[in-house]
Scaffold this active site. Sequence first.
Site, PDB file in Angstrom:
ATOM      1  N   HIS A   1     -17.927  64.479 100.515  1.00 52.30           N
ATOM      2  CA  HIS A   1     -19.132  64.781 100.053  1.00 52.30           C
ATOM      3  C   HIS A   1     -20.334  64.504 101.072  1.00 52.30           C
ATOM      4  O   HIS A   1     -21.487  64.323 100.807  1.00 52.30           O
ATOM      5  CB  HIS A   1     -19.387  64.278  98.730  1.00 52.30           C
ATOM      6  CG  HIS A   1     -18.701  64.358  97.447  1.00 52.30           C
ATOM      7  ND1 HIS A   1     -19.015  65.382  96.769  1.00 52.30           N
ATOM      8  CD2 HIS A   1     -17.628  63.743  96.949  1.00 52.30           C
ATOM      9  CE1 HIS A   1     -17.717  65.516  95.751  1.00 52.30           C
ATOM     10  NE2 HIS A   1     -17.139  64.739  96.042  1.00 52.30           N
TER      11      HIS A   1
ATOM     12  N   TYR B   1     -15.961  53.971  94.881  1.00 49.58           N
ATOM     13  CA  TYR B   1     -17.467  54.229  95.162  1.00 49.58           C
ATOM     14  C   TYR B   1     -18.110  53.060  95.827  1.00 49.58           C
ATOM     15  O   TYR B   1     -18.961  53.395  96.773  1.00 49.58           O
ATOM     16  CB  TYR B   1     -17.817  55.011  93.938  1.00 49.58           C
ATOM     17  CG  TYR B   1     -17.732  56.455  94.107  1.00 49.58           C
ATOM     18  CD1 TYR B   1     -18.624  57.223  94.073  1.00 49.58           C
ATOM     19  CD2 TYR B   1     -16.335  56.973  93.824  1.00 49.58           C
ATOM     20  CE1 TYR B   1     -18.315  58.851  93.809  1.00 49.58           C
ATOM     21  CE2 TYR B   1     -15.960  58.433  93.838  1.00 49.58           C
ATOM     22  CZ  TYR B   1     -16.849  59.316  93.649  1.00 49.58           C
ATOM     23  OH  TYR B   1     -16.751  60.402  93.666  1.00 49.58           O
TER      24      TYR B   1
ATOM     25  N   ASN C   1     -18.368  66.790  89.577  1.00 54.07           N
ATOM     26  CA  ASN C   1     -18.271  68.124  90.282  1.00 54.07           C
ATOM     27  C   ASN C   1     -18.765  69.083  89.594  1.00 54.07           C
ATOM     28  O   ASN C   1     -19.075  69.052  88.502  1.00 54.07           O
ATOM     29  CB  ASN C   1     -16.849  68.055  90.931  1.00 54.07           C
ATOM     30  CG  ASN C   1     -16.568  67.190  91.701  1.00 54.07           C
ATOM     31  OD1 ASN C   1     -17.052  66.766  92.631  1.00 54.07           O
ATOM     32  ND2 ASN C   1     -14.882  66.609  91.762  1.00 54.07           N
TER      33      ASN C   1
END
Length: 495
Positions: free
Chosen positions: A55, A338, A128
């Site tokens: 990303h 993350y 997404n």
Amino acid sequence: MSNNKKLTSLFGAPVSDRENSMTAGPRGPLVMQDWYFLEQMAHFDREVIPERRMHAKGSGAFGTFTVTNDITQYTSASIFSEVGKQTEMFARFSTVAGERGAADAERDIRGFALKFYTDEGNWDLVGNNTPVFFFRDPKLFASLNHAVKRDPRTNMRSAQNNWDFWTSLPEALHQVTILMSDRGIPKGYRNMHGFGSHTYSMYNDKGERVWVKFHHRTQQGIENLQPDEAAKIIADDRESSQRDLFEAIENKDYPKWKTYIQVMTEEQARNHKDNPFDLTKVWYKGDYPLIEVGEWELNRNPDNYFQDVEQAAFAPTNIVPGIDFSPDKMLQGRLFSYGDAQRYRLGVNHWQIPVNQPKGVGVENICPFSRDGQMRILDNNQGGGTHYYPNSDGSFEDQPEFKKPGLKVEGEAYEYDFRQDDDNYFEQPGRLFRLQSKEQQERIFENTANEMQGTTLEVQHRHIRHCYKADSEYGKGVARALGVDINDVDLEIKD
């Protein structure tokens, strides 16, 4: 027209000459005491921070979320406490595989990350533009990254690596089918749906839990690009989606999405045909209809891209009371990955960056136990107060009223082979294929053949077999587009 801003150093000293370095004589070498040159170059050498491993290329904007329907029967989250309540938010959209310089109009999954500045803390909903993913165990995350990124020898993107990985995972067919369909190249970020993808949970003020999936439906309408259209756009404008989003907001044509949830009770989950926490599958809307939650619009562009978009940090661990996780293994893996990636990329105190601050609570009202670390500046590092617990002055007291309801689990800790639990890989991609019109199916065949150029016959046979198991016409169409005689494909191999 002058704004009368005088140049200074980073520490406020006036700079006498911006263009001419200090030298020993008019034609002599530089001298080390030219402090402004040293400061400028040293900072320049460190301007680029690590890009996101996935990303990397993204766009973002600020906006407002408004509750439009009462769902307090499912959740005690304050953000949903009353119809009409508004919460400030930030959204970041992205491509997935490409680097920061990649083109926006490439065939790729699109990231869809939302940050809500609620009055109970930040809530990050990371997803997404597709409701499923390539696999269901996070141990494969690193391999996916390697397969879709650049080859270590050629330093080029490799269709062989990409498709070899995808076709080695029969459960990937659902996501691959979406990616090869018309929705594989959205016209822009404004014209695509978004999904939380994972199964989350909600619980109400009685401690009653339900499982939920989040959907965000664009109010601008779905618009996609065909490969030839995308190629022309890329030739002229590699920032097409960024430009479209930015200019729409600048022109006050604010994009909007409606947010919905699907709800599954714990009893329904126990009796569900498939694993309800499997990220490679959807919940059919006929069984679990969409329930409207709210609407959000993006109405303010960032003043500085680096500050707000590049430094935006999302993590699914950022949740609020009334919303919780699920046994979804992919979600469980992301709970670590993350936050850890953001700490590497931005530093342990990245929560102090303006776009990441808990604005709904107010920085002055937060009381984290963590101290120190690089660039701890925002809250006086908790000053000289107590920095341990337990203590005698009441610092860092728990808030037991926010305890979550317990989750019953069973079984031994073991590396279970999920294929023994569920090998139903092809039902849903087959159903998705049959929902397409004949023209849409033909485009899936053509797109697949184009994207598989440069792959081995072994990989092509593997993909044809998977498609055939989903629907015989799907397999035949892909074989025809690839120029492969389907009679040469062993369709009986068990996957």
